[in-house]
Design a protein around this motif. Structure first.
Motif, PDB file in Angstrom:
ATOM      1  N   GLY A   1       0.912  -1.136  -0.076  1.00 44.64           N
ATOM      2  CA  GLY A   1      -0.057  -0.173  -0.013  1.00 44.64           C
ATOM      3  C   GLY A   1       0.754   1.179   0.049  1.00 44.64           C
ATOM      4  N   ARG A   2       1.955   1.364   0.417  1.00 43.20           N
ATOM      5  CA  ARG A   2       3.004   2.514   0.583  1.00 43.20           C
ATOM      6  C   ARG A   2       4.393   2.218  -0.023  1.00 43.20           C
ATOM      7  NH1 ARG A   2       2.825   6.758   3.946  1.00 43.20           N
ATOM      8  NH2 ARG A   2       4.573   7.525   2.641  1.00 43.20           N
ATOM      9  N   GLN A   3       4.017   1.580  -1.266  1.00 44.07           N
ATOM     10  CA  GLN A   3       5.438   0.951  -2.091  1.00 44.07           C
ATOM     11  C   GLN A   3       6.257   2.378  -2.029  1.00 44.07           C
ATOM     12  OE1 GLN A   3       6.188  -2.093  -2.592  1.00 44.07           O
ATOM     13  NE2 GLN A   3       4.436  -2.183  -1.587  1.00 44.07           N
ATOM     14  N   ASP A   4       5.799   3.603  -2.183  1.00 40.43           N
ATOM     15  CA  ASP A   4       6.730   4.700  -2.577  1.00 40.43           C
ATOM     16  C   ASP A   4       7.671   4.838  -1.310  1.00 40.43           C
ATOM     17  OD1 ASP A   4       4.338   5.392  -1.102  1.00 40.43           O
ATOM     18  OD2 ASP A   4       4.841   7.484  -1.213  1.00 40.43           O
ATOM     19  N   ALA A   5       7.247   4.681   0.084  1.00 43.62           N
ATOM     20  CA  ALA A   5       7.892   4.809   1.245  1.00 43.62           C
ATOM     21  C   ALA A   5       8.815   3.873   1.518  1.00 43.62           C
ATOM     22  CB  ALA A   5       6.945   4.867   2.535  1.00 43.62           C
ATOM     23  N   GLY A   6       8.873   2.576   0.815  1.00 42.01           N
ATOM     24  CA  GLY A   6      10.089   1.585   0.896  1.00 42.01           C
ATOM     25  C   GLY A   6       9.563   0.768   2.138  1.00 42.01           C
ATOM     26  N   VAL A   7      10.492   0.020   2.377  1.00 41.26           N
ATOM     27  CA  VAL A   7      10.461  -1.133   3.667  1.00 41.26           C
ATOM     28  C   VAL A   7      11.873  -0.959   4.373  1.00 41.26           C
ATOM     29  CG1 VAL A   7      10.204  -3.601   4.490  1.00 41.26           C
ATOM     30  CG2 VAL A   7       8.643  -2.756   2.613  1.00 41.26           C
ATOM     31  N   ARG A   8      11.556  -0.828   5.660  1.00 37.57           N
ATOM     32  CA  ARG A   8      12.587  -0.895   6.438  1.00 37.57           C
ATOM     33  C   ARG A   8      12.829  -1.981   7.318  1.00 37.57           C
ATOM     34  NH1 ARG A   8      13.123   4.044  10.780  1.00 37.57           N
ATOM     35  NH2 ARG A   8      13.411   5.422   8.784  1.00 37.57           N
ATOM     36  N   ARG A   9      11.729  -2.537   7.803  1.00 36.35           N
ATOM     37  CA  ARG A   9      11.829  -3.723   8.554  1.00 36.35           C
ATOM     38  C   ARG A   9      10.443  -4.482   8.823  1.00 36.35           C
ATOM     39  NH1 ARG A   9      14.887  -4.811  14.255  1.00 36.35           N
ATOM     40  NH2 ARG A   9      14.253  -7.357  14.203  1.00 36.35           N
ATOM     41  N   ILE A  10      10.305  -5.644   9.182  1.00 35.23           N
ATOM     42  CA  ILE A  10       9.001  -6.430   9.053  1.00 35.23           C
ATOM     43  C   ILE A  10       9.120  -7.145  10.548  1.00 35.23           C
ATOM     44  CG2 ILE A  10       7.171  -8.091   8.303  1.00 35.23           C
ATOM     45  CD1 ILE A  10       8.790  -7.566   5.422  1.00 35.23           C
ATOM     46  N   TRP A  11       7.819  -7.179  11.189  1.00 32.11           N
ATOM     47  CA  TRP A  11       7.545  -8.113  12.420  1.00 32.11           C
ATOM     48  C   TRP A  11       6.569  -8.880  12.165  1.00 32.11           C
ATOM     49  CZ3 TRP A  11       9.036  -2.950  12.551  1.00 32.11           C
ATOM     50  CH2 TRP A  11      10.259  -2.549  13.061  1.00 32.11           C
TER      51      TRP A  11
ATOM     52  N   GLU B   1       1.970 -15.624  13.443  1.00 35.87           N
ATOM     53  CA  GLU B   1       1.121 -16.382  12.738  1.00 35.87           C
ATOM     54  C   GLU B   1      -0.419 -15.543  12.401  1.00 35.87           C
ATOM     55  OE1 GLU B   1       0.469 -20.838  12.950  1.00 35.87           O
ATOM     56  OE2 GLU B   1       0.902 -20.155  14.733  1.00 35.87           O
ATOM     57  N   GLN B   2      -0.583 -14.649  13.297  1.00 33.21           N
ATOM     58  CA  GLN B   2      -1.802 -13.911  13.151  1.00 33.21           C
ATOM     59  C   GLN B   2      -1.967 -12.504  12.600  1.00 33.21           C
ATOM     60  OE1 GLN B   2      -1.056 -15.570  16.101  1.00 33.21           O
ATOM     61  NE2 GLN B   2      -2.281 -17.318  15.711  1.00 33.21           N
ATOM     62  N   GLN B   3      -0.636 -11.792  12.660  1.00 31.31           N
ATOM     63  CA  GLN B   3      -0.528 -10.278  12.313  1.00 31.31           C
ATOM     64  C   GLN B   3       0.928 -10.039  11.755  1.00 31.31           C
ATOM     65  OE1 GLN B   3      -1.589  -7.901  15.310  1.00 31.31           O
ATOM     66  NE2 GLN B   3      -1.131  -9.269  16.826  1.00 31.31           N
ATOM     67  N   ALA B   4       0.843  -9.170  10.841  1.00 30.74           N
ATOM     68  CA  ALA B   4       2.164  -8.808  10.434  1.00 30.74           C
ATOM     69  C   ALA B   4       2.226  -7.326  10.400  1.00 30.74           C
ATOM     70  CB  ALA B   4       2.759  -9.347   9.187  1.00 30.74           C
ATOM     71  N   TYR B   5       3.612  -6.549  10.693  1.00 28.90           N
ATOM     72  CA  TYR B   5       3.777  -5.200  10.872  1.00 28.90           C
ATOM     73  C   TYR B   5       5.017  -4.891   9.718  1.00 28.90           C
ATOM     74  CZ  TYR B   5       0.111  -5.157  14.157  1.00 28.90           C
ATOM     75  OH  TYR B   5      -1.139  -5.292  14.919  1.00 28.90           O
ATOM     76  N   VAL B   6       4.902  -3.781   9.211  1.00 29.58           N
ATOM     77  CA  VAL B   6       6.178  -3.383   8.347  1.00 29.58           C
ATOM     78  C   VAL B   6       6.419  -1.858   8.549  1.00 29.58           C
ATOM     79  CG1 VAL B   6       4.683  -2.780   6.474  1.00 29.58           C
ATOM     80  CG2 VAL B   6       7.138  -3.031   5.718  1.00 29.58           C
ATOM     81  N   GLN B   7       7.703  -1.489   8.908  1.00 30.30           N
ATOM     82  CA  GLN B   7       7.992  -0.224   9.120  1.00 30.30           C
ATOM     83  C   GLN B   7       8.654   0.480   7.847  1.00 30.30           C
ATOM     84  OE1 GLN B   7      11.398   0.721  11.474  1.00 30.30           O
ATOM     85  NE2 GLN B   7      10.344   2.394  12.420  1.00 30.30           N
ATOM     86  N   ASP B   8       7.888   1.432   7.401  1.00 31.74           N
ATOM     87  CA  ASP B   8       8.547   2.087   5.946  1.00 31.74           C
ATOM     88  C   ASP B   8       9.833   2.996   6.329  1.00 31.74           C
ATOM     89  OD1 ASP B   8       7.616   4.730   6.739  1.00 31.74           O
ATOM     90  OD2 ASP B   8       5.783   4.347   6.001  1.00 31.74           O
ATOM     91  N   ARG B   9      10.221   3.559   5.350  1.00 26.59           N
ATOM     92  CA  ARG B   9      11.657   4.403   5.295  1.00 26.59           C
ATOM     93  C   ARG B   9      11.601   5.585   6.246  1.00 26.59           C
ATOM     94  NH1 ARG B   9      14.743   2.833  -0.174  1.00 26.59           N
ATOM     95  NH2 ARG B   9      15.624   0.726   0.448  1.00 26.59           N
ATOM     96  N   GLU B  10      10.051   5.860   6.400  1.00 23.16           N
ATOM     97  CA  GLU B  10       9.828   7.182   6.934  1.00 23.16           C
ATOM     98  C   GLU B  10       9.418   6.936   8.283  1.00 23.16           C
ATOM     99  OE1 GLU B  10       6.569   8.996   4.955  1.00 23.16           O
ATOM    100  OE2 GLU B  10       7.531   9.384   3.074  1.00 23.16           O
ATOM    101  N   GLY B  11       9.431   5.722   9.032  1.00 18.24           N
ATOM    102  CA  GLY B  11       9.337   5.225  10.033  1.00 18.24           C
ATOM    103  C   GLY B  11       7.768   5.125  10.615  1.00 18.24           C
ATOM    104  N   ALA B  12       7.061   5.114   9.787  1.00 19.58           N
ATOM    105  CA  ALA B  12       5.550   4.774  10.010  1.00 19.58           C
ATOM    106  C   ALA B  12       5.445   3.210   9.913  1.00 19.58           C
ATOM    107  CB  ALA B  12       4.649   5.338   8.870  1.00 19.58           C
ATOM    108  N   LEU B  13       4.505   2.695  10.914  1.00 19.00           N
ATOM    109  CA  LEU B  13       4.074   1.407  10.997  1.00 19.00           C
ATOM    110  C   LEU B  13       2.863   0.790  10.379  1.00 19.00           C
ATOM    111  CD1 LEU B  13       5.748  -1.035  12.457  1.00 19.00           C
ATOM    112  CD2 LEU B  13       4.142  -0.864  14.370  1.00 19.00           C
ATOM    113  N   TRP B  14       2.951  -0.059   9.520  1.00 18.62           N
ATOM    114  CA  TRP B  14       1.751  -0.405   8.825  1.00 18.62           C
ATOM    115  C   TRP B  14       1.450  -2.057   9.297  1.00 18.62           C
ATOM    116  CZ3 TRP B  14      -0.875   2.910   5.269  1.00 18.62           C
ATOM    117  CH2 TRP B  14      -0.223   4.365   5.148  1.00 18.62           C
ATOM    118  N   GLY B  15       0.248  -2.326   9.379  1.00 18.53           N
ATOM    119  CA  GLY B  15      -0.128  -4.106   9.778  1.00 18.53           C
ATOM    120  C   GLY B  15      -1.247  -4.210   8.718  1.00 18.53           C
TER     121      GLY B  15
END
Length: 375
Positions: free
Chosen positions: A110-120, A123-137
């Motif tokens: 959904g935020r490909q322009d911001a890129g991916v810094r890290r993922i956590w 089994e039930q859920q996942a979160y990605v931090q973009d390069r701007e520091g925002a967290l998406w789940g």
């Protein structure tokens, strides 16, 4: 020379990130057809054993990344593994195929322009931090990535069964999600979709590490003190509390000064600054590493380990990496994740993993191409 960079204990498998790629064993589906005349045992690639609906037991390490892949990190989300590199996220099915390995698939977050810094993930859920520091789940019940509201820029996240914890740059803890056992640490049992700060008792220092178990939470402050909240029905916080759960943070008087935390299904583990591993809570599959699966009260040093620099808890089993590169596993072995004795459901003592085969796999089972070429 192959070196191990990270151990990842998944829900039903074990994963190693190494200098020569990613290797995994446990619940893996092996679809490889070997060339005529090649002995499967010689290349460490026997067929997987089917043990249930869409479940497999594969105790022999398998190459899970195309030759030349250099992922920055990887997490196990149950149905797939999630990896990231160069700002892009990938999903990797836990399958090994002919001449292609486990082909990574780009994830649209959904935020490909911001890129991916890290993922956590769990089994039930996942979160990605973009390069701007925002967290998406995202989760199976939440199609598409959505931004976690009320959260400042974070430096680490830990994901439980239905809740998550975040640690910000100031050493403050934030929580959101399910809260039936008080695992959010807000003093009540009300679930929250918006992140809120967890207020630790007076005297607590800045937090340096957090760990979210299935229904409990742990936090380690910079003075080496441990705090916990949520479910305690198996003593996964502290059996000295004599309460089934704690909706607010309480001090846990664990022996030794801790350096890292991990939490799983109703049990907890930590490393001390001296390189020991401590485990406490539920022991139904030998997760405490004490040689049995009987209930045990208190905190237990896992025997036979020295100079442990990293641990990973995958729900019901544990991986430990020593400074010299030796790896150990104990706990749930129903899928061969601990490489324990054949047919043994539990590996109740630390088992030194047979990793010499990885050097052979880098030569005899190499898969040409990089992740980008495979795509």
């Amino acid at each position: 020379m192959l070196t191990i960079q990270q151990v990842v204990a998944g829900p039903q498998r074990s994963v190693l990130i190494t200098s020569e790629g990613v290797f995994a064993w446990g619940n893996l589906e092996v679809l490889r057809t070997l060339p005529e005349g090649v002995d499967a045992a010689e290349v460490c690639a026997p067929d997987a054993t089917r043990i249930g609906h869409r479940s497999f037991s594969q105790p022999v390490p398998q190459r899970l990344s195309p030759r030349g892949t250099r992922w920055e990190g990887l997490v196990d989300a149950g149905h797939s593994l999630l990896a990231w590199a160069d700002g892009q996220a990938y999903a990797v099915a836990p399958q090994v195929r002919d001449a292609a390995g486990a082909v990574p698939r780009p994830l649209a977050l959904g935020r490909q322009d911001a890129g991916v810094r890290r993922i956590w993930a769990s089994e039930q859920q996942a979160y990605v931090q973009d390069r701007e520091g925002a967290l998406w789940g995202w989760s199976d019940a939440m199609p598409g990535a959505q931004r976690v509201q009320g959260l400042p820029s974070v430096r680490s996240v830990s994901v439980g069964m239905g809740h998550a914890l975040a640690l910000d740059a100031r050493g403050q803890v934030w929580s959101w999600g399910a809260n039936a056992a008080g695992q959010l640490g807000q003093g009540d049992l009300v679930q929250r979709s918006r992140a809120q700060r967890v207020v630790l008792p007076q005297g607590a220092a800045a937090v340096v590490a957090v760990a979210a178990g299935a229904t409990h939470s742990l936090a380690l402050d910079e003075k080496g003190r441990l705090w916990g909240w949520g479910s305690n029905h198996q003593g996964q916080l502290d059996q000295g509390l004599q309460a089934a759960y704690s909706p607010g943070p309480v001090r846990i008087a664990v022996p030794g000064r801790l350096s890292s935390l991990a939490a799983g299904l109703h049990f907890s583990a930590a490393t001390t600054q001296g390189g020991q591993v401590l485990a406490w809570g539920w022991n139904g599959l030998g997760q405490l590493g004490q040689g049995d699966a009987a209930p045990r009260a208190g905190f237990h040093a896992v025997p036979g380990l020295a100079a442990v620099q990293q641990i990973s808890v995958g729900g019901t089993h544990v991986l430990a990496l020593e400074r010299g590169g030796r790896c150990w596993a104990w706990g749930d072995n129903r899928h061969g994740a601990c490489q324990g004795q054949d047919g043994a459901q539990a590996q109740s003592r630390p088992h030194a993993l047979a990793l010499h085969a990885l050097n052979d796999l880098t030569e005899t089972n190499a898969i040409a191409g990089t992740a980008k070429e495979a795509l």
